[in-house]
Scaffold this motif. Sequence first.
Motif, PDB file in Angstrom:
ATOM      1  N   GLU A 104       0.813  61.475  39.859  1.00  0.00           N
ATOM      2  CA  GLU A 104      -0.566  61.857  40.167  1.00  0.00           C
ATOM      3  C   GLU A 104      -1.361  62.315  38.949  1.00  0.00           C
ATOM      4  OE1 GLU A 104      -2.285  61.411  43.075  1.00  0.00           O
ATOM      5  OE2 GLU A 104      -0.465  60.335  43.656  1.00  0.00           O
ATOM      6  N   ASP A 105      -0.760  63.115  38.080  1.00  0.00           N
ATOM      7  CA  ASP A 105      -1.485  63.591  36.899  1.00  0.00           C
ATOM      8  C   ASP A 105      -1.862  62.428  35.985  1.00  0.00           C
ATOM      9  OD1 ASP A 105      -1.485  66.252  37.659  1.00  0.00           O
ATOM     10  OD2 ASP A 105       0.333  66.742  36.538  1.00  0.00           O
ATOM     11  N   THR A 106      -0.968  61.481  35.830  1.00  0.00           N
ATOM     12  CA  THR A 106      -1.258  60.322  34.985  1.00  0.00           C
ATOM     13  C   THR A 106      -2.333  59.453  35.631  1.00  0.00           C
ATOM     14  OG1 THR A 106       0.991  60.394  34.092  1.00  0.00           O
ATOM     15  CG2 THR A 106      -0.221  58.323  33.837  1.00  0.00           C
ATOM     16  N   LYS A 107      -2.268  59.290  36.953  1.00  0.00           N
ATOM     17  CA  LYS A 107      -3.311  58.529  37.655  1.00  0.00           C
ATOM     18  C   LYS A 107      -4.672  59.190  37.443  1.00  0.00           C
ATOM     19  CE  LYS A 107      -1.437  58.174  41.769  1.00  0.00           C
ATOM     20  NZ  LYS A 107      -1.142  57.796  43.163  1.00  0.00           N
ATOM     21  N   LYS A 108      -4.717  60.507  37.524  1.00  0.00           N
ATOM     22  CA  LYS A 108      -5.978  61.228  37.307  1.00  0.00           C
ATOM     23  C   LYS A 108      -6.508  60.973  35.903  1.00  0.00           C
ATOM     24  CE  LYS A 108      -5.046  64.907  40.597  1.00  0.00           C
ATOM     25  NZ  LYS A 108      -4.695  66.323  40.765  1.00  0.00           N
ATOM     26  N   ASP A 109      -5.623  60.937  34.920  1.00  0.00           N
ATOM     27  CA  ASP A 109      -6.048  60.669  33.540  1.00  0.00           C
ATOM     28  C   ASP A 109      -6.608  59.257  33.403  1.00  0.00           C
ATOM     29  OD1 ASP A 109      -5.303  63.222  32.794  1.00  0.00           O
ATOM     30  OD2 ASP A 109      -3.385  62.599  31.911  1.00  0.00           O
ATOM     31  N   VAL A 110      -5.959  58.286  34.047  1.00  0.00           N
ATOM     32  CA  VAL A 110      -6.456  56.907  34.006  1.00  0.00           C
ATOM     33  C   VAL A 110      -7.816  56.828  34.698  1.00  0.00           C
ATOM     34  CG1 VAL A 110      -6.062  54.549  34.837  1.00  0.00           C
ATOM     35  CG2 VAL A 110      -4.167  55.857  33.830  1.00  0.00           C
ATOM     36  N   LEU A 111      -7.939  57.457  35.849  1.00  0.00           N
ATOM     37  CA  LEU A 111      -9.219  57.420  36.573  1.00  0.00           C
ATOM     38  C   LEU A 111     -10.328  58.098  35.778  1.00  0.00           C
ATOM     39  CD1 LEU A 111      -8.005  58.008  40.220  1.00  0.00           C
ATOM     40  CD2 LEU A 111      -8.894  55.895  39.215  1.00  0.00           C
ATOM     41  N   ALA A 112     -10.015  59.139  35.052  1.00  0.00           N
ATOM     42  CA  ALA A 112     -11.027  59.799  34.217  1.00  0.00           C
ATOM     43  C   ALA A 112     -11.534  58.836  33.145  1.00  0.00           C
ATOM     44  CB  ALA A 112     -10.456  61.062  33.584  1.00  0.00           C
ATOM     45  N   ILE A 113     -10.639  58.070  32.565  1.00  0.00           N
ATOM     46  CA  ILE A 113     -11.050  57.078  31.564  1.00  0.00           C
ATOM     47  C   ILE A 113     -11.919  56.013  32.215  1.00  0.00           C
ATOM     48  CG2 ILE A 113     -10.221  55.219  30.060  1.00  0.00           C
ATOM     49  CD1 ILE A 113      -7.741  57.042  29.529  1.00  0.00           C
ATOM     50  N   LEU A 114     -11.477  55.500  33.358  1.00  0.00           N
ATOM     51  CA  LEU A 114     -12.257  54.464  34.047  1.00  0.00           C
ATOM     52  C   LEU A 114     -13.635  54.979  34.448  1.00  0.00           C
ATOM     53  CD1 LEU A 114      -9.434  52.994  36.294  1.00  0.00           C
ATOM     54  CD2 LEU A 114     -10.422  51.967  34.226  1.00  0.00           C
ATOM     55  N   TRP A 115     -13.687  56.206  34.905  1.00  0.00           N
ATOM     56  CA  TRP A 115     -14.976  56.797  35.298  1.00  0.00           C
ATOM     57  C   TRP A 115     -15.897  56.920  34.086  1.00  0.00           C
ATOM     58  CZ3 TRP A 115     -16.791  56.795  39.923  1.00  0.00           C
ATOM     59  CH2 TRP A 115     -17.928  57.546  40.224  1.00  0.00           C
ATOM     60  N   SER A 116     -15.321  57.241  32.935  1.00  0.00           N
ATOM     61  CA  SER A 116     -16.132  57.385  31.714  1.00  0.00           C
ATOM     62  C   SER A 116     -16.700  56.035  31.253  1.00  0.00           C
ATOM     63  CB  SER A 116     -15.323  58.033  30.585  1.00  0.00           C
ATOM     64  OG  SER A 116     -14.394  57.120  30.020  1.00  0.00           O
ATOM     65  N   LEU A 117     -16.071  54.948  31.640  1.00  0.00           N
ATOM     66  CA  LEU A 117     -16.529  53.602  31.242  1.00  0.00           C
ATOM     67  C   LEU A 117     -17.589  53.040  32.189  1.00  0.00           C
ATOM     68  CD1 LEU A 117     -13.055  52.036  30.421  1.00  0.00           C
ATOM     69  CD2 LEU A 117     -14.752  52.878  28.781  1.00  0.00           C
ATOM     70  N   LYS A 118     -17.749  53.653  33.336  1.00  0.00           N
ATOM     71  CA  LYS A 118     -18.621  53.139  34.412  1.00  0.00           C
ATOM     72  C   LYS A 118     -20.003  52.749  33.907  1.00  0.00           C
ATOM     73  CE  LYS A 118     -20.334  56.055  37.183  1.00  0.00           C
ATOM     74  NZ  LYS A 118     -21.179  56.784  38.076  1.00  0.00           N
ATOM     75  N   GLY A 119     -20.658  53.612  33.164  1.00  0.00           N
ATOM     76  CA  GLY A 119     -22.017  53.347  32.702  1.00  0.00           C
ATOM     77  C   GLY A 119     -22.111  52.189  31.717  1.00  0.00           C
ATOM     78  N   MET A 120     -20.998  51.847  31.111  1.00  0.00           N
ATOM     79  CA  MET A 120     -20.974  50.719  30.160  1.00  0.00           C
ATOM     80  C   MET A 120     -20.713  49.384  30.852  1.00  0.00           C
ATOM     81  SD  MET A 120     -18.779  52.321  27.050  1.00  0.00           S
ATOM     82  CE  MET A 120     -18.161  53.897  27.568  1.00  0.00           C
ATOM     83  N   ILE A 121     -20.377  49.442  32.146  1.00  0.00           N
ATOM     84  CA  ILE A 121     -19.961  48.233  32.856  1.00  0.00           C
ATOM     85  C   ILE A 121     -20.896  47.878  34.016  1.00  0.00           C
ATOM     86  CG2 ILE A 121     -18.098  47.271  34.280  1.00  0.00           C
ATOM     87  CD1 ILE A 121     -16.142  48.885  32.492  1.00  0.00           C
ATOM     88  N   ILE A 122     -21.347  48.870  34.767  1.00  0.00           N
ATOM     89  CA  ILE A 122     -22.165  48.606  35.959  1.00  0.00           C
ATOM     90  C   ILE A 122     -23.543  48.088  35.588  1.00  0.00           C
ATOM     91  CG2 ILE A 122     -23.321  49.705  37.922  1.00  0.00           C
ATOM     92  CD1 ILE A 122     -20.877  51.454  38.235  1.00  0.00           C
ATOM     93  N   ALA A 123     -23.957  47.030  36.285  1.00  0.00           N
ATOM     94  CA  ALA A 123     -25.304  46.439  36.192  1.00  0.00           C
ATOM     95  C   ALA A 123     -25.685  46.017  34.772  1.00  0.00           C
ATOM     96  CB  ALA A 123     -26.340  47.388  36.769  1.00  0.00           C
ATOM     97  N   LYS A 124     -24.732  45.565  34.026  1.00  0.00           N
ATOM     98  CA  LYS A 124     -25.013  45.075  32.656  1.00  0.00           C
ATOM     99  C   LYS A 124     -25.240  43.588  32.702  1.00  0.00           C
ATOM    100  CE  LYS A 124     -24.649  49.046  30.848  1.00  0.00           C
ATOM    101  NZ  LYS A 124     -25.844  49.766  30.742  1.00  0.00           N
TER     102      LYS A 124
END
Length: 124
Positions: A104-124
């Motif tokens: 779970e802790d590692t999944k949370k770390d991966v999701l934090a990275i993915l969430w940080s990339l959201k603005g660079m990917i959505i609606a581009k």
Amino acid sequence: MSKTLFERLGGRNGISKIVDDTVSEHMTNPNVNARFLPFLERPEHLAIIKQHTVDFFVTGSGGPNVYKGKDMVTAHTGMNISPAEYMHVMDDIVTALDKNAINEDTKKDVLAILWSLKGMIIAK
């Protein structure tokens, strides 16, 4: 000393397996598979995309600096990915992490990275 995210994901081999499982999830997810199924007819292109994804996560998770691909904005420009599609992709990644017994802790770390990339990917 604690392990890096790279180590917790199983190193390059573990990340490769997670990427393979994620792509398999995308192929069967009716909410995003229209973006991925065409790659079945171009397996060499799919292999390149997977390789870039593995390299990106190896580098971004504390492994060797091997990523030489495009930045996230450039890679996703013109794709017009919706917020809903992004969330479905994140769900597929969580499923792949679960299949690979990532804690779970590692999944949370991966999701934090993915969430940080959201603005660079959505609606581009």
